[in-house]
Enzyme design. Structure first.
Site, PDB file in Angstrom:
ATOM      1  N   GLY A 225       6.045  63.773  15.060  1.00 34.00           N
ATOM      2  CA  GLY A 225       6.698  63.038  13.968  1.00 34.00           C
ATOM      3  C   GLY A 225       5.798  63.029  12.747  1.00 34.00           C
ATOM      4  O   GLY A 225       4.655  63.518  12.791  1.00 34.00           O
ATOM      5  N   ASP A 226       6.332  62.509  11.651  1.00 32.40           N
ATOM      6  CA  ASP A 226       5.575  62.393  10.391  1.00 32.40           C
ATOM      7  C   ASP A 226       5.108  63.753   9.872  1.00 32.40           C
ATOM      8  O   ASP A 226       4.050  63.862   9.262  1.00 32.40           O
ATOM      9  CB  ASP A 226       4.356  61.464  10.552  1.00 32.40           C
ATOM     10  CG  ASP A 226       4.735  60.156  11.212  1.00 32.40           C
ATOM     11  OD1 ASP A 226       5.717  59.557  10.752  1.00 32.40           O
ATOM     12  OD2 ASP A 226       4.079  59.753  12.183  1.00 32.40           O
ATOM     13  N   GLU A 227       5.902  64.786  10.096  1.00 28.65           N
ATOM     14  CA  GLU A 227       5.517  66.129   9.641  1.00 28.65           C
ATOM     15  C   GLU A 227       5.892  66.363   8.180  1.00 28.65           C
ATOM     16  O   GLU A 227       5.589  67.433   7.632  1.00 28.65           O
ATOM     17  CB  GLU A 227       6.201  67.213  10.513  1.00 28.65           C
ATOM     18  CG  GLU A 227       5.814  67.215  11.980  1.00 28.65           C
ATOM     19  CD  GLU A 227       6.760  66.373  12.816  1.00 28.65           C
ATOM     20  OE1 GLU A 227       7.606  65.672  12.225  1.00 28.65           O
ATOM     21  OE2 GLU A 227       6.654  66.407  14.057  1.00 28.65           O
ATOM     22  N   GLY A 228       6.583  65.397   7.591  1.00 27.90           N
ATOM     23  CA  GLY A 228       7.026  65.586   6.201  1.00 27.90           C
ATOM     24  C   GLY A 228       8.471  66.050   6.141  1.00 27.90           C
ATOM     25  O   GLY A 228       8.866  66.808   5.251  1.00 27.90           O
ATOM     26  N   LYS A 229       9.269  65.574   7.112  1.00 21.53           N
ATOM     27  CA  LYS A 229      10.682  65.980   7.164  1.00 21.53           C
ATOM     28  C   LYS A 229      11.458  65.502   5.946  1.00 21.53           C
ATOM     29  O   LYS A 229      12.371  66.165   5.486  1.00 21.53           O
ATOM     30  CB  LYS A 229      11.347  65.411   8.427  1.00 21.53           C
ATOM     31  CG  LYS A 229      10.908  66.074   9.704  1.00 21.53           C
ATOM     32  CD  LYS A 229      11.690  65.578  10.897  1.00 21.53           C
ATOM     33  CE  LYS A 229      11.325  64.174  11.312  1.00 21.53           C
ATOM     34  NZ  LYS A 229       9.938  63.978  11.767  1.00 21.53           N
TER      35      LYS A 229
ATOM     36  N   GLY B 118      11.093  56.762   9.661  1.00 26.85           N
ATOM     37  CA  GLY B 118      10.847  56.358   8.277  1.00 26.85           C
ATOM     38  C   GLY B 118      10.810  57.595   7.413  1.00 26.85           C
ATOM     39  O   GLY B 118       9.936  58.435   7.574  1.00 26.85           O
ATOM     40  N   HIS B 119      11.797  57.750   6.554  1.00 25.09           N
ATOM     41  CA  HIS B 119      11.842  58.924   5.683  1.00 25.09           C
ATOM     42  C   HIS B 119      11.696  58.484   4.231  1.00 25.09           C
ATOM     43  O   HIS B 119      12.491  57.683   3.753  1.00 25.09           O
ATOM     44  CB  HIS B 119      13.156  59.686   5.879  1.00 25.09           C
ATOM     45  CG  HIS B 119      13.243  60.364   7.213  1.00 25.09           C
ATOM     46  ND1 HIS B 119      14.398  60.888   7.717  1.00 25.09           N
ATOM     47  CD2 HIS B 119      12.293  60.605   8.146  1.00 25.09           C
ATOM     48  CE1 HIS B 119      14.157  61.435   8.904  1.00 25.09           C
ATOM     49  NE2 HIS B 119      12.881  61.258   9.192  1.00 25.09           N
TER      50      HIS B 119
ATOM     51  N   ARG C 273      24.814  51.657  31.189  1.00 25.14           N
ATOM     52  CA  ARG C 273      26.253  51.373  31.013  1.00 25.14           C
ATOM     53  C   ARG C 273      26.551  49.909  30.705  1.00 25.14           C
ATOM     54  O   ARG C 273      27.520  49.344  31.155  1.00 25.14           O
ATOM     55  CB  ARG C 273      27.044  51.848  32.249  1.00 25.14           C
ATOM     56  CG  ARG C 273      27.064  53.349  32.326  1.00 25.14           C
ATOM     57  CD  ARG C 273      27.404  53.841  33.670  1.00 25.14           C
ATOM     58  NE  ARG C 273      26.342  53.531  34.627  1.00 25.14           N
ATOM     59  CZ  ARG C 273      26.271  54.042  35.840  1.00 25.14           C
ATOM     60  NH1 ARG C 273      27.191  54.872  36.261  1.00 25.14           N
ATOM     61  NH2 ARG C 273      25.275  53.730  36.646  1.00 25.14           N
TER      62      ARG C 273
ATOM     63  N   GLN D 106      11.535  61.602  14.288  1.00 28.74           N
ATOM     64  CA  GLN D 106      10.391  61.762  15.212  1.00 28.74           C
ATOM     65  C   GLN D 106      10.041  63.256  15.381  1.00 28.74           C
ATOM     66  O   GLN D 106      10.388  64.044  14.520  1.00 28.74           O
ATOM     67  CB  GLN D 106      10.659  61.097  16.575  1.00 28.74           C
ATOM     68  CG  GLN D 106      10.706  59.578  16.526  1.00 28.74           C
ATOM     69  CD  GLN D 106      12.081  59.022  16.227  1.00 28.74           C
ATOM     70  OE1 GLN D 106      13.061  59.477  16.758  1.00 28.74           O
ATOM     71  NE2 GLN D 106      12.158  58.013  15.379  1.00 28.74           N
TER      72      GLN D 106
ATOM     73  N   ARG E 185       0.878  51.581  10.415  1.00 30.59           N
ATOM     74  CA  ARG E 185      -0.303  51.855  11.249  1.00 30.59           C
ATOM     75  C   ARG E 185      -1.004  53.142  10.811  1.00 30.59           C
ATOM     76  O   ARG E 185      -0.347  54.094  10.376  1.00 30.59           O
ATOM     77  CB  ARG E 185       0.129  52.043  12.717  1.00 30.59           C
ATOM     78  CG  ARG E 185       0.481  50.754  13.397  1.00 30.59           C
ATOM     79  CD  ARG E 185       0.894  51.008  14.839  1.00 30.59           C
ATOM     80  NE  ARG E 185       2.157  51.733  14.934  1.00 30.59           N
ATOM     81  CZ  ARG E 185       2.700  52.107  16.074  1.00 30.59           C
ATOM     82  NH1 ARG E 185       2.104  51.867  17.209  1.00 30.59           N
ATOM     83  NH2 ARG E 185       3.855  52.744  16.088  1.00 30.59           N
TER      84      ARG E 185
ATOM     85  N   ARG F 190      -2.548  56.655  11.218  1.00 34.22           N
ATOM     86  CA  ARG F 190      -2.249  57.728  12.157  1.00 34.22           C
ATOM     87  C   ARG F 190      -3.537  58.384  12.649  1.00 34.22           C
ATOM     88  O   ARG F 190      -4.488  58.505  11.889  1.00 34.22           O
ATOM     89  CB  ARG F 190      -1.375  58.788  11.479  1.00 34.22           C
ATOM     90  CG  ARG F 190      -0.023  58.245  11.061  1.00 34.22           C
ATOM     91  CD  ARG F 190       0.818  59.288  10.341  1.00 34.22           C
ATOM     92  NE  ARG F 190       2.031  58.694   9.813  1.00 34.22           N
ATOM     93  CZ  ARG F 190       2.586  59.008   8.650  1.00 34.22           C
ATOM     94  NH1 ARG F 190       2.046  59.932   7.887  1.00 34.22           N
ATOM     95  NH2 ARG F 190       3.684  58.407   8.240  1.00 34.22           N
TER      96      ARG F 190
HETATM   97  P1  IMP Z   1       9.647  53.778  19.780  1.00 33.01           P
HETATM   98  O1  IMP Z   1      10.395  54.962  19.242  1.00 33.01           O
HETATM   99  O2  IMP Z   1       9.618  52.613  18.815  1.00 33.01           O
HETATM  100  O3  IMP Z   1      10.083  53.389  21.140  1.00 33.01           O
HETATM  101  O4  IMP Z   1       8.100  54.223  19.901  1.00 33.01           O
HETATM  102  C1  IMP Z   1       7.676  55.173  20.892  1.00 33.01           C
HETATM  103  C2  IMP Z   1       6.620  56.101  20.334  1.00 33.01           C
HETATM  104  O5  IMP Z   1       7.192  56.921  19.317  1.00 33.01           O
HETATM  105  C3  IMP Z   1       5.440  55.381  19.657  1.00 33.01           C
HETATM  106  O6  IMP Z   1       4.266  56.149  19.889  1.00 33.01           O
HETATM  107  C4  IMP Z   1       5.800  55.430  18.181  1.00 33.01           C
HETATM  108  O7  IMP Z   1       4.656  55.359  17.358  1.00 33.01           O
HETATM  109  C5  IMP Z   1       6.453  56.802  18.102  1.00 33.01           C
HETATM  110  N1  IMP Z   1       7.406  56.910  16.989  1.00 33.01           N
HETATM  111  C6  IMP Z   1       8.653  56.411  16.913  1.00 33.01           C
HETATM  112  N2  IMP Z   1       9.236  56.769  15.754  1.00 33.01           N
HETATM  113  C7  IMP Z   1       8.352  57.511  15.086  1.00 33.01           C
HETATM  114  C8  IMP Z   1       8.393  58.207  13.841  1.00 33.01           C
HETATM  115  O8  IMP Z   1       9.398  58.208  13.105  1.00 33.01           O
HETATM  116  N3  IMP Z   1       7.260  58.893  13.504  1.00 33.01           N
HETATM  117  C9  IMP Z   1       6.180  58.947  14.316  1.00 33.01           C
HETATM  118  N4  IMP Z   1       6.094  58.327  15.486  1.00 33.01           N
HETATM  119  C10 IMP Z   1       7.175  57.619  15.879  1.00 33.01           C
END
Ligand code: IMP
Length: 430
Positions: free
Chosen positions: A12-16, A40-41, A144, A224, A303, A305
């Site tokens: 995730g957070d690759e700059g999508k 988060g975009h 379910r 993600q 947080r 990274r």
């Molecule tokens: P959850 O998706 O809130 O259940 O979190 C599970 C894991 O996915 C955790 O390590 C989060 O930090 C990570 N995570 C969830 N959404 C993102 C995202 O959009 N970017 C990066 N990490 C994510």
């Protein structure tokens, strides 16, 4: 090519955000197909900054249809707030330009409470989640007992669904020392939010089928990254949905044959938020420098990274699993000025060499990366718009990545500005 899926190929957070925005200009429809407001975009459009979590990125551009597919888990109160906040920035959101699949599961307040209660126990169960109730909502979907958008339309059904969910949740809450859920208050809250959500509800599978028949271009926007995929990620330190490209089909109700191009978004180094294995993680000055230069703080949770060298072994694996047609390489400029750069080409485990990340969590935690070292470049790559603008050493770095991951580069992004992009292959071109 008519339909493009964009997926993250790391954690995730690759700059999508920037790439999706760039592509959404060419698309008629932009669909989310998994995840929720854990994503988060950040989009910068004509100087205006939009922070989106649940809404598809297409909403900020006029004349597009935005779609939330059934593979998403939706917090209806969050969505109402997010709609209000982008409306306050002058964006028009109507039942005509935003559709929500009727079979989308809802995240309820007790899902968030459960998520946070588990995380705060400080036990072995800690995943480092975003605390937004994503996992518990998906658990209820497969259990379910989730409430779906369509259930909001009928009072009696809604009450039955709430009762069904509470049998499970109140038992669980009692074990965690939480009070039982206030049934009446929850039903009232759901009744209040229902009209705002139902106004956008639609049989999305049908809308997309018809749009496809009419030759509309559909962009499927992943959230993600592949290493957080529930099946193929670094389990159990993953999110609770399938995030790989195949999910675009099941998460919206369109056949897999409708997908013409899969664009994998790949950062020129590696980051991860939350707990879990990360073979190329750096704890030294280089790691610190990547974090500072790359502004590596989470959009959703703020947080810091974790940062490390580019891991070609992982990206080769995720490109294969998602069937990536081409990658968009982002944040090249963060590497400017390094004396040397390392790329992970494989792992060592118990004296053996591996060309993939093993599945067992215990093995994932113990692999040591095998690196090759390349000279860095001292010139700036920020803002480059053609190969000619890149230093020779930066081009070599890109070419080596292509070789190692066995996938071509379609785009290179060299700054947050949408124009600062080197286009090799347009995923939407015929
Ligand atoms: P959850 O998706 O809130 O259940 O979190 C599970 C894991 O996915 C955790 O390590 C989060 O930090 C990570 N995570 C969830 N959404 C993102 C995202 O959009 N970017 C990066 N990490 C994510």
């Amino acid at each position: 090519m008519a339909n493009v899926v964009v997926v993250g190929a790391q954690w995730g957070d690759e700059g999508k955000g920037k790439i999706v925005d760039w592509l959404s200009e060419r698309a008629d429809i932009v669909c989310r197909f998994q995840g929720g407001h854990n994503a988060g975009h950040t989009l910068v459009v004509e100087g205006e900054v939009y922070k989106l979590h649940a809404l598809p990125s297409g909403v900020v551009r006029g004349g597009k249809l935005s779609v939330i597919g059934n593979g998403v888990v939706l917090d209806p109160w969050h969505l109402v707030d997010e709609i209000a906040s982008v409306r306050a920035q002058g964006v028009e959101i109507t039942p005509e330009n935003l559709l929500i699949a009727e079979n989308t599961p809802l995240i309820l307040p007790f899902h968030g409470e459960l998520d946070r209660a588990r995380e705060n126990q400080n036990s072995v169960a800690k995943i480092g989640t975003t605390g937004r109730g994503i996992g518990p909502a998906y658990e209820d979907k497969v259990g379910r007992r989730v409430i779906r958008v369509a259930d909001l339309a009928d009072d009696a059904t809604l009450e039955r669904r709430v009762d069904r969910a509470l049998v499970h949740h109140n038992a669980l809450r009692s074990g965690l020392g939480l009070d039982p859920v206030d049934r009446e208050a929850l039903i009232e809250k759901l009744r209040e939010v229902a009209p705002a959500i139902l106004a956008h509800a639609a049989p999305v599978w049908k809308v997309l089928t018809e749009a496809r028949r009419a030759g509309r271009r559909i962009l499927f926007e992943g959230a993600q990254g592949a290493l957080l995929d529930i099946d193929f990620g670094t389990y159990p330190f993953v999110t609770s949905s399938n995030v790989i490209a195949g999910q675009a089909a099941t998460g919206t109700g369109i056949g897999p044959g409708a997908i013409d191009f899969v664009l994998g978004i790949v950062k020129a180094y590696t980051t991860r938020v939350g707990e879990g294995p990360f073979p190329t993680e750096l704890f030294d000055e280089d790691g610190k420098r990547l974090g500072e230069r790359g502004h590596e703080f989470g959009t959703t949770t703020g947080r810091q990274r974790r940062c490390g060298w580019f891991d070609a072994t992982l990206v080769r694996q995720t490109c294969a699993i998602s069937g990536v047609s081409g990658i968009a390489l982002t944040k090249m400029d963060v590497l400017d000025g390094f004396e040397e750069l390392k790329i992970c080409t494989g792992y060592e485990l118990d004296g053996e060499e591996l060309d993939y990340l093993p599945t067992a969590a215990e093995a994932q935690a113990r692999v040591t990366p095998i690196y090759e070292t390349m000279p860095g470049w001292q010139e700036s790559t920020a803002g480059a718009r053609s190969w000619a603008d890149l230093p020779a050493q930066a081009i070599k770095y890109v070419r080596r990545i292509e070789e190692l991951i066995r996938c071509p580069v379609a785009l290179v992004s060299t700054s947050p500005e949408r124009e600062d992009t080197i286009l090799v292959t347009d995923p939407f071109s015929d």
